[in-house]
Design a protein around this motif. Sequence first.
Motif, PDB file in Angstrom:
ATOM      1  N   PHE A  91     -12.419   6.130  -9.589  1.00  0.00           N
ATOM      2  CA  PHE A  91     -13.216   6.239  -8.363  1.00  0.00           C
ATOM      3  C   PHE A  91     -12.981   7.575  -7.650  1.00  0.00           C
ATOM      4  CE2 PHE A  91      -9.235   5.164  -6.444  1.00  0.00           C
ATOM      5  CZ  PHE A  91      -8.669   4.297  -7.360  1.00  0.00           C
ATOM      6  N   SER A  92     -12.376   8.551  -8.337  1.00  0.00           N
ATOM      7  CA  SER A  92     -12.176   9.887  -7.743  1.00  0.00           C
ATOM      8  C   SER A  92     -13.539  10.569  -7.586  1.00  0.00           C
ATOM      9  CB  SER A  92     -11.306  10.750  -8.650  1.00  0.00           C
ATOM     10  OG  SER A  92     -10.014  10.217  -8.750  1.00  0.00           O
ATOM     11  N   PRO A  93     -13.711  11.451  -6.602  1.00  0.00           N
ATOM     12  CA  PRO A  93     -12.727  11.846  -5.598  1.00  0.00           C
ATOM     13  C   PRO A  93     -12.604  10.780  -4.502  1.00  0.00           C
ATOM     14  CG  PRO A  93     -14.783  12.988  -5.184  1.00  0.00           C
ATOM     15  CD  PRO A  93     -14.992  12.164  -6.416  1.00  0.00           C
ATOM     16  N   CYS A  94     -11.407  10.702  -3.922  1.00  0.00           N
ATOM     17  CA  CYS A  94     -11.183   9.715  -2.871  1.00  0.00           C
ATOM     18  C   CYS A  94     -10.006  10.165  -2.015  1.00  0.00           C
ATOM     19  CB  CYS A  94     -10.873   8.356  -3.485  1.00  0.00           C
ATOM     20  SG  CYS A  94      -9.348   8.355  -4.442  1.00  0.00           S
ATOM     21  N   ILE A  95      -9.868   9.515  -0.880  1.00  0.00           N
ATOM     22  CA  ILE A  95      -8.669   9.693  -0.052  1.00  0.00           C
ATOM     23  C   ILE A  95      -8.044   8.323   0.122  1.00  0.00           C
ATOM     24  CG2 ILE A  95      -7.798  10.318   2.236  1.00  0.00           C
ATOM     25  CD1 ILE A  95      -9.770  12.631   2.172  1.00  0.00           C
ATOM     26  N   GLU A  96      -6.758   8.254  -0.209  1.00  0.00           N
ATOM     27  CA  GLU A  96      -6.062   6.962  -0.144  1.00  0.00           C
ATOM     28  C   GLU A  96      -5.187   6.895   1.101  1.00  0.00           C
ATOM     29  OE1 GLU A  96      -2.579   6.109  -2.496  1.00  0.00           O
ATOM     30  OE2 GLU A  96      -2.389   8.192  -3.129  1.00  0.00           O
ATOM     31  N   ILE A  97      -4.901   5.654   1.504  1.00  0.00           N
ATOM     32  CA  ILE A  97      -3.862   5.433   2.503  1.00  0.00           C
ATOM     33  C   ILE A  97      -2.692   4.780   1.789  1.00  0.00           C
ATOM     34  CG2 ILE A  97      -4.892   3.231   3.296  1.00  0.00           C
ATOM     35  CD1 ILE A  97      -3.851   4.110   6.145  1.00  0.00           C
ATOM     36  N   GLY A  98      -1.474   5.236   2.098  1.00  0.00           N
ATOM     37  CA  GLY A  98      -0.303   4.726   1.390  1.00  0.00           C
ATOM     38  C   GLY A  98       0.903   4.651   2.312  1.00  0.00           C
ATOM     39  N   TRP A  99       1.966   3.991   1.818  1.00  0.00           N
ATOM     40  CA  TRP A  99       3.164   3.725   2.630  1.00  0.00           C
ATOM     41  C   TRP A  99       4.353   3.478   1.741  1.00  0.00           C
ATOM     42  CZ3 TRP A  99      -1.576   1.242   3.975  1.00  0.00           C
ATOM     43  CH2 TRP A  99      -1.962   0.260   3.062  1.00  0.00           C
ATOM     44  N   ARG A 100       5.522   3.821   2.243  1.00  0.00           N
ATOM     45  CA  ARG A 100       6.791   3.509   1.573  1.00  0.00           C
ATOM     46  C   ARG A 100       7.865   3.509   2.654  1.00  0.00           C
ATOM     47  NH1 ARG A 100       8.572   7.196  -3.451  1.00  0.00           N
ATOM     48  NH2 ARG A 100       6.394   6.729  -3.990  1.00  0.00           N
ATOM     49  N   LEU A 101       8.425   2.345   2.925  1.00  0.00           N
ATOM     50  CA  LEU A 101       9.434   2.232   3.984  1.00  0.00           C
ATOM     51  C   LEU A 101      10.782   1.824   3.413  1.00  0.00           C
ATOM     52  CD1 LEU A 101       7.643   0.273   6.876  1.00  0.00           C
ATOM     53  CD2 LEU A 101       7.554   2.717   6.355  1.00  0.00           C
ATOM     54  N   ALA A 102      11.861   2.289   4.046  1.00  0.00           N
ATOM     55  CA  ALA A 102      13.200   1.831   3.677  1.00  0.00           C
ATOM     56  C   ALA A 102      13.283   0.321   3.897  1.00  0.00           C
ATOM     57  CB  ALA A 102      14.248   2.553   4.525  1.00  0.00           C
ATOM     58  N   PHE A 103      14.026  -0.351   3.016  1.00  0.00           N
ATOM     59  CA  PHE A 103      14.035  -1.812   2.993  1.00  0.00           C
ATOM     60  C   PHE A 103      14.399  -2.423   4.352  1.00  0.00           C
ATOM     61  CE2 PHE A 103      16.249  -5.867   2.035  1.00  0.00           C
ATOM     62  CZ  PHE A 103      15.154  -6.559   1.542  1.00  0.00           C
ATOM     63  N   GLN A 104      15.332  -1.802   5.065  1.00  0.00           N
ATOM     64  CA  GLN A 104      15.767  -2.422   6.340  1.00  0.00           C
ATOM     65  C   GLN A 104      14.662  -2.425   7.396  1.00  0.00           C
ATOM     66  OE1 GLN A 104      17.104   0.467   5.080  1.00  0.00           O
ATOM     67  NE2 GLN A 104      18.038   1.719   6.678  1.00  0.00           N
ATOM     68  N   TYR A 105      13.571  -1.692   7.139  1.00  0.00           N
ATOM     69  CA  TYR A 105      12.466  -1.652   8.117  1.00  0.00           C
ATOM     70  C   TYR A 105      11.276  -2.499   7.679  1.00  0.00           C
ATOM     71  CZ  TYR A 105      15.343   2.001  10.039  1.00  0.00           C
ATOM     72  OH  TYR A 105      16.407   2.688  10.575  1.00  0.00           O
ATOM     73  N   TRP A 106      11.432  -3.253   6.596  1.00  0.00           N
ATOM     74  CA  TRP A 106      10.369  -4.178   6.201  1.00  0.00           C
ATOM     75  C   TRP A 106      10.412  -5.400   7.139  1.00  0.00           C
ATOM     76  CZ3 TRP A 106      10.386  -4.965   0.111  1.00  0.00           C
ATOM     77  CH2 TRP A 106      10.328  -3.715  -0.510  1.00  0.00           C
ATOM     78  N   GLY A 107       9.257  -6.082   7.217  1.00  0.00           N
ATOM     79  CA  GLY A 107       9.222  -7.348   7.968  1.00  0.00           C
ATOM     80  C   GLY A 107       9.212  -7.168   9.472  1.00  0.00           C
ATOM     81  N   LYS A 108       8.827  -5.966   9.932  1.00  0.00           N
ATOM     82  CA  LYS A 108       8.782  -5.707  11.372  1.00  0.00           C
ATOM     83  C   LYS A 108       7.392  -5.268  11.828  1.00  0.00           C
ATOM     84  CE  LYS A 108      13.585  -4.117  11.173  1.00  0.00           C
ATOM     85  NZ  LYS A 108      14.195  -5.402  11.502  1.00  0.00           N
ATOM     86  N   GLY A 109       6.466  -5.233  10.878  1.00  0.00           N
ATOM     87  CA  GLY A 109       5.108  -4.820  11.226  1.00  0.00           C
ATOM     88  C   GLY A 109       4.929  -3.312  11.329  1.00  0.00           C
ATOM     89  N   PHE A 110       5.939  -2.538  10.912  1.00  0.00           N
ATOM     90  CA  PHE A 110       5.864  -1.082  11.065  1.00  0.00           C
ATOM     91  C   PHE A 110       4.802  -0.446  10.155  1.00  0.00           C
ATOM     92  CE2 PHE A 110      10.564  -0.770  12.551  1.00  0.00           C
ATOM     93  CZ  PHE A 110      10.180  -0.791  13.881  1.00  0.00           C
ATOM     94  N   ALA A 111       4.718  -0.933   8.895  1.00  0.00           N
ATOM     95  CA  ALA A 111       3.764  -0.308   7.960  1.00  0.00           C
ATOM     96  C   ALA A 111       2.336  -0.491   8.480  1.00  0.00           C
ATOM     97  CB  ALA A 111       3.920  -0.908   6.561  1.00  0.00           C
ATOM     98  N   THR A 112       2.021  -1.707   8.874  1.00  0.00           N
ATOM     99  CA  THR A 112       0.658  -1.975   9.351  1.00  0.00           C
ATOM    100  C   THR A 112       0.369  -1.209  10.644  1.00  0.00           C
ATOM    101  OG1 THR A 112       0.690  -4.139   8.289  1.00  0.00           O
ATOM    102  CG2 THR A 112      -0.914  -3.837  10.050  1.00  0.00           C
TER     103      THR A 112
END
Length: 190
Positions: A91-112
């Motif tokens: 499906f290129s060309p495209c612009i993606e949205i992405g994320w990668r958080l340290a494990f201790q910051y999961w489950g807090k709603g930060f990525a969203t």
Amino acid sequence: MTNLIEFETKRLRLRQWHPNDREPFATLNADPKVMEFFPASLDRTASDAMADRCQSLIAERGWGFWVAETKETCQFIGFVGLHVPIAELPFSPCIEIGWRLAFQYWGKGFATEAARAALRVGFELLSLPEIVSFTTARNLRSRTVMERLGMCETAETFEHPHVPVGSSLRQHCLYRLSYDQWVAQQKVAG
Ligand SMILES: CC(C)(COP(=O)(O)OP(=O)(O)OC[C@H]1O[C@@H](n2cnc3c(N)ncnc32)[C@H](O)[C@@H]1OP(=O)(O)O)[C@@H](O)C(=O)NCCC(=O)NCCS
């Protein structure tokens, strides 16, 4: 000259990379829990190279995979942002949205929280017609973020060319969000 885009959410600051981010980024990239759905974790050299690439792309374009840090304590928690995939995808060309958080910051709603603001930048400031997101089919946490953002799952599954043939991580799913869909969702959200 390119205008550097940086922004804040209720709890987070999304900003350009600094040299001090390299160490916590390397820790995150060496964590098997964080890297479960990638072909391999990254060693320090590869992690630093990725931080450098993120930094230069933001310097060049004004936007990219921004560092996410807490406003309260200025802790590096990972990255969230917009990116032009390096791989040639169906499906290129495209612009993606992405994320990668340290494990201790999961489950807090930060990525969203950070990704919602990044979508706003993409649609309102950069006038993008569409933003996509994709991940290996089994990465349910990431898919849930896409769904929380109101992105629409498509039937366009594909084999990611940068994942080795035969790997169970190769099959990817694709989510799309058009500008029109995003505007409609903003109206519903009031
Ligand atoms: C994908 C990833 C960013 C998702 O992180 P996440 O913390 O699960 O996602 P969110 O920011 O949406 O957080 C939602 C969770 O926070 C909880 N939460 C707690 N406080 C909250 C708040 N104030 N507001 C919103 N949600 C909150 C929600 O209930 C939800 O919990 P649940 O996981 O038990 O259902 C993370 O797992 C990650 O970095 N993975 C590794 C990298 C990766 O796979 N990246 C994608 C590759 S394509």
